[in-house]
Each structure stands twice: as C-alpha cells, then as structure tokens.
Scaffold this active site. Structure first.
Site, PDB file in Angstrom:
ATOM      1  N   HIS A   7      63.679 -38.996  13.953  1.00 61.15           N
ATOM      2  CA  HIS A   7      63.927 -37.685  14.544  1.00 61.15           C
ATOM      3  C   HIS A   7      65.415 -37.432  14.767  1.00 61.15           C
ATOM      4  O   HIS A   7      66.183 -38.358  15.014  1.00 61.15           O
ATOM      5  CB  HIS A   7      63.222 -37.573  15.892  1.00 61.15           C
ATOM      6  CG  HIS A   7      61.747 -37.801  15.817  1.00 61.15           C
ATOM      7  ND1 HIS A   7      61.020 -38.306  16.867  1.00 61.15           N
ATOM      8  CD2 HIS A   7      60.852 -37.599  14.814  1.00 61.15           C
ATOM      9  CE1 HIS A   7      59.742 -38.396  16.524  1.00 61.15           C
ATOM     10  NE2 HIS A   7      59.620 -37.977  15.283  1.00 61.15           N
TER      11      HIS A   7
ATOM     12  N   TYR B  50      65.149 -42.818  27.274  1.00 62.01           N
ATOM     13  CA  TYR B  50      66.448 -42.575  26.665  1.00 62.01           C
ATOM     14  C   TYR B  50      67.080 -41.314  27.216  1.00 62.01           C
ATOM     15  O   TYR B  50      66.422 -40.351  27.565  1.00 62.01           O
ATOM     16  CB  TYR B  50      66.377 -42.542  25.142  1.00 62.01           C
ATOM     17  CG  TYR B  50      65.406 -41.562  24.533  1.00 62.01           C
ATOM     18  CD1 TYR B  50      65.844 -40.343  24.032  1.00 62.01           C
ATOM     19  CD2 TYR B  50      64.058 -41.874  24.419  1.00 62.01           C
ATOM     20  CE1 TYR B  50      64.963 -39.449  23.459  1.00 62.01           C
ATOM     21  CE2 TYR B  50      63.172 -40.993  23.834  1.00 62.01           C
ATOM     22  CZ  TYR B  50      63.632 -39.768  23.360  1.00 62.01           C
ATOM     23  OH  TYR B  50      62.744 -38.896  22.790  1.00 62.01           O
TER      24      TYR B  50
ATOM     25  N   ASP C 240      64.936 -29.010  16.003  1.00 60.88           N
ATOM     26  CA  ASP C 240      64.196 -30.269  15.864  1.00 60.88           C
ATOM     27  C   ASP C 240      63.876 -30.533  14.393  1.00 60.88           C
ATOM     28  O   ASP C 240      63.288 -29.678  13.722  1.00 60.88           O
ATOM     29  CB  ASP C 240      62.912 -30.172  16.690  1.00 60.88           C
ATOM     30  CG  ASP C 240      62.165 -31.481  16.779  1.00 60.88           C
ATOM     31  OD1 ASP C 240      62.807 -32.548  16.691  1.00 60.88           O
ATOM     32  OD2 ASP C 240      60.930 -31.437  16.939  1.00 60.88           O
TER      33      ASP C 240
ATOM     34  N   LYS D  97      72.021 -40.383  21.772  1.00 60.53           N
ATOM     35  CA  LYS D  97      70.997 -40.990  22.614  1.00 60.53           C
ATOM     36  C   LYS D  97      71.456 -42.358  23.108  1.00 60.53           C
ATOM     37  O   LYS D  97      72.147 -43.086  22.405  1.00 60.53           O
ATOM     38  CB  LYS D  97      69.699 -41.181  21.828  1.00 60.53           C
ATOM     39  CG  LYS D  97      69.090 -39.881  21.339  1.00 60.53           C
ATOM     40  CD  LYS D  97      67.831 -40.119  20.512  1.00 60.53           C
ATOM     41  CE  LYS D  97      67.231 -38.806  20.040  1.00 60.53           C
ATOM     42  NZ  LYS D  97      66.035 -39.010  19.212  1.00 60.53           N
TER      43      LYS D  97
ATOM     44  N   ASP E 233      55.244 -36.661  11.875  1.00 60.10           N
ATOM     45  CA  ASP E 233      55.989 -37.732  11.229  1.00 60.10           C
ATOM     46  C   ASP E 233      55.421 -38.087   9.859  1.00 60.10           C
ATOM     47  O   ASP E 233      56.162 -38.460   8.949  1.00 60.10           O
ATOM     48  CB  ASP E 233      56.053 -38.959  12.138  1.00 60.10           C
ATOM     49  CG  ASP E 233      56.955 -38.738  13.345  1.00 60.10           C
ATOM     50  OD1 ASP E 233      57.753 -37.778  13.331  1.00 60.10           O
ATOM     51  OD2 ASP E 233      56.860 -39.522  14.304  1.00 60.10           O
TER      52      ASP E 233
ATOM     53  N   ARG F 193      57.503 -43.875  15.968  1.00 55.96           N
ATOM     54  CA  ARG F 193      57.996 -42.539  16.294  1.00 55.96           C
ATOM     55  C   ARG F 193      59.316 -42.330  15.556  1.00 55.96           C
ATOM     56  O   ARG F 193      60.253 -43.081  15.737  1.00 55.96           O
ATOM     57  CB  ARG F 193      58.190 -42.392  17.803  1.00 55.96           C
ATOM     58  CG  ARG F 193      56.893 -42.567  18.601  1.00 55.96           C
ATOM     59  CD  ARG F 193      57.161 -42.462  20.104  1.00 55.96           C
ATOM     60  NE  ARG F 193      55.983 -42.769  20.884  1.00 55.96           N
ATOM     61  CZ  ARG F 193      55.109 -41.868  21.330  1.00 55.96           C
ATOM     62  NH1 ARG F 193      55.267 -40.592  21.032  1.00 55.96           N
ATOM     63  NH2 ARG F 193      54.077 -42.242  22.054  1.00 55.96           N
TER      64      ARG F 193
ATOM     65  N   GLN G 271      69.793 -35.002  29.860  1.00 59.85           N
ATOM     66  CA  GLN G 271      68.328 -35.037  29.918  1.00 59.85           C
ATOM     67  C   GLN G 271      67.865 -36.473  29.729  1.00 59.85           C
ATOM     68  O   GLN G 271      68.394 -37.192  28.893  1.00 59.85           O
ATOM     69  CB  GLN G 271      67.767 -34.137  28.807  1.00 59.85           C
ATOM     70  CG  GLN G 271      66.264 -34.065  28.723  1.00 59.85           C
ATOM     71  CD  GLN G 271      65.824 -33.086  27.623  1.00 59.85           C
ATOM     72  OE1 GLN G 271      66.359 -32.002  27.489  1.00 59.85           O
ATOM     73  NE2 GLN G 271      64.837 -33.505  26.853  1.00 59.85           N
ATOM     74  N   ASP G 272      66.876 -36.882  30.518  1.00 57.89           N
ATOM     75  CA  ASP G 272      66.236 -38.184  30.349  1.00 57.89           C
ATOM     76  C   ASP G 272      64.851 -37.959  29.757  1.00 57.89           C
ATOM     77  O   ASP G 272      64.112 -37.093  30.224  1.00 57.89           O
ATOM     78  CB  ASP G 272      66.076 -38.910  31.691  1.00 57.89           C
ATOM     79  CG  ASP G 272      67.338 -39.610  32.141  1.00 57.89           C
ATOM     80  OD1 ASP G 272      68.298 -39.690  31.360  1.00 57.89           O
ATOM     81  OD2 ASP G 272      67.363 -40.085  33.284  1.00 57.89           O
TER      82      ASP G 272
ATOM     83  N   ARG H 167      64.803 -63.876  43.903  1.00 58.72           N
ATOM     84  CA  ARG H 167      63.948 -62.685  44.019  1.00 58.72           C
ATOM     85  C   ARG H 167      63.735 -61.976  42.697  1.00 58.72           C
ATOM     86  O   ARG H 167      62.788 -61.228  42.533  1.00 58.72           O
ATOM     87  CB  ARG H 167      64.575 -61.684  45.000  1.00 58.72           C
ATOM     88  CG  ARG H 167      64.769 -62.218  46.402  1.00 58.72           C
ATOM     89  CD  ARG H 167      65.635 -61.289  47.215  1.00 58.72           C
ATOM     90  NE  ARG H 167      66.973 -61.231  46.600  1.00 58.72           N
ATOM     91  CZ  ARG H 167      67.872 -60.283  46.836  1.00 58.72           C
ATOM     92  NH1 ARG H 167      67.593 -59.299  47.663  1.00 58.72           N
ATOM     93  NH2 ARG H 167      69.041 -60.308  46.252  1.00 58.72           N
TER      94      ARG H 167
END
Length: 183
Positions: free
Chosen positions: A62, A132, A143, A72, A170, A59, A46-47, A23
């Site tokens: 960060h 993540y 940030d 993460k 970025d 990306r 947090q997701d 399957r």
C-alpha cells in the site's frame, strides 16, 4: 534510540533502548527530538493499528500518492511480521527494490518507511497487532496499491500464493509496471 540504515538508506531500522529490571522493562518508543537528530524529521499526524488473527495474513503493498503521500513508522505490539518497503520512486537507482525486516513485539524494533515507498507485511505469528504512525492523513482519493507477489519485485514472502490471506483489494492490485501513479 539507535537508527540504522538498511540496504536502501532511506528506509531505516529504529531500535528504542529498553531499561529492564525484575519487573520487566520500560522503553521510549517514540521521541521526535531523537529521531530528528538521526535524520527522521517527519511530523506524524495519525496513528493506525491493525490486528490479524491468522498467521499468513498479508497486507499490502500500500501507498498514497502526493499530495497525501505517507511516511510510516511501524512497530509490532503483539506477535511478529515480515515488514516490507518497496521503492516506487521512478528514476531512483533502487526503483523496484525492497527491504524486508522481521519486526516483533519481543525485540521492539521499528521500521521507518519514507515517502515514495509501498508498504506491506505478512504475519508470522497468530494474533499479531501492528501499530504505525503516518505523517499525512488517510486520503481515499490517493490510496493505491501494488500486487504483493509481483515477480519483477520478487519479494521472498514467508507464504505461498495459496497460503496468503489477502483482502479483495490486495488480490486485484496491479503490478508495479502497470501502476499508473507512482512517485
């Protein structure tokens, strides 16, 4: 679930076991108890999920500064990425060094990135979806980022500067040597 150290031991590859039959397959992709037994005891709060349509979407790099620093646990739900963690801990023997790992939906491997590391990725396939977990909530006040192609770090990205698809944030990021707030 296997956890394997990388060239920078604090960054770890997490390989969930897959149970398959005619399957398809089943996998426990997150087990706090098993990760804790293998040295990853972070409590994720947090997701996050991102979708990138074109190949070459980049990306990063960060991170968040203390007291909102984030560890993460990164995985790919569709497509593939080159996932990168850069050590930004001043005084560390691996400061400015990086780990790069291909993550894709097919193999299900994950990358654990601890506090004190900047994170970035580049999509290798179209329509890539990345998920993540983080162990601190997003904090706009904390940030920060570092430019993705800092020559002193020397990440071997799969795209050139002309090919990379970047956000304005970025593109304008400082180099590691110019970043005022690190760890």
């Amino acid at each position: 679930m296997r956890v394997i150290e990388t060239e920078i031991p604090e960054v770890k590859r997490v390989i969930p076991k897959r149970h398959g039959d005619e399957r398809g397959w089943f996998s426990e992709v997150f087990r706090m108890d098993q990760l804790a037994e293998r040295g990853i005891a972070n409590v994720f709060v947090q997701d996050n999920q991102s979708f990138s349509a074109p190949v070459g979407t980049l990306r990063g790099l960060h991170f968040q500064t203390p007291p909102a620093a984030q560890a993460k646990l990164v995985r790919v739900l569709a497509g593939a990425i080159l996932d990168v963690a850069v050590d930004i801990r001043r005084g560390s023997s691996t400061f400015g060094k990086y780990v790069a790992v291909r993550l894709d939906a097919e193999n299900g491997e994950q990358l654990f990135i601890p506090h004190g590391f900047a994170h970035g990725f580049c999509t290798l396939e179209p329509n890539t979806m990345v998920a993540y977990k983080v162990d601190a909530y997003y904090s706009p006040a904390n940030d920060r980022n570092i430019v993705w192609n800092d020559p002193e770090i020397g990440i071997d990205w799969p795209v050139s500067e002309a090919e990379a698809i970047l956000s304005a944030k970025d593109k304008a990021a400082p180099r590691l040597a110019e970043a005022p707030e690190l760890f």
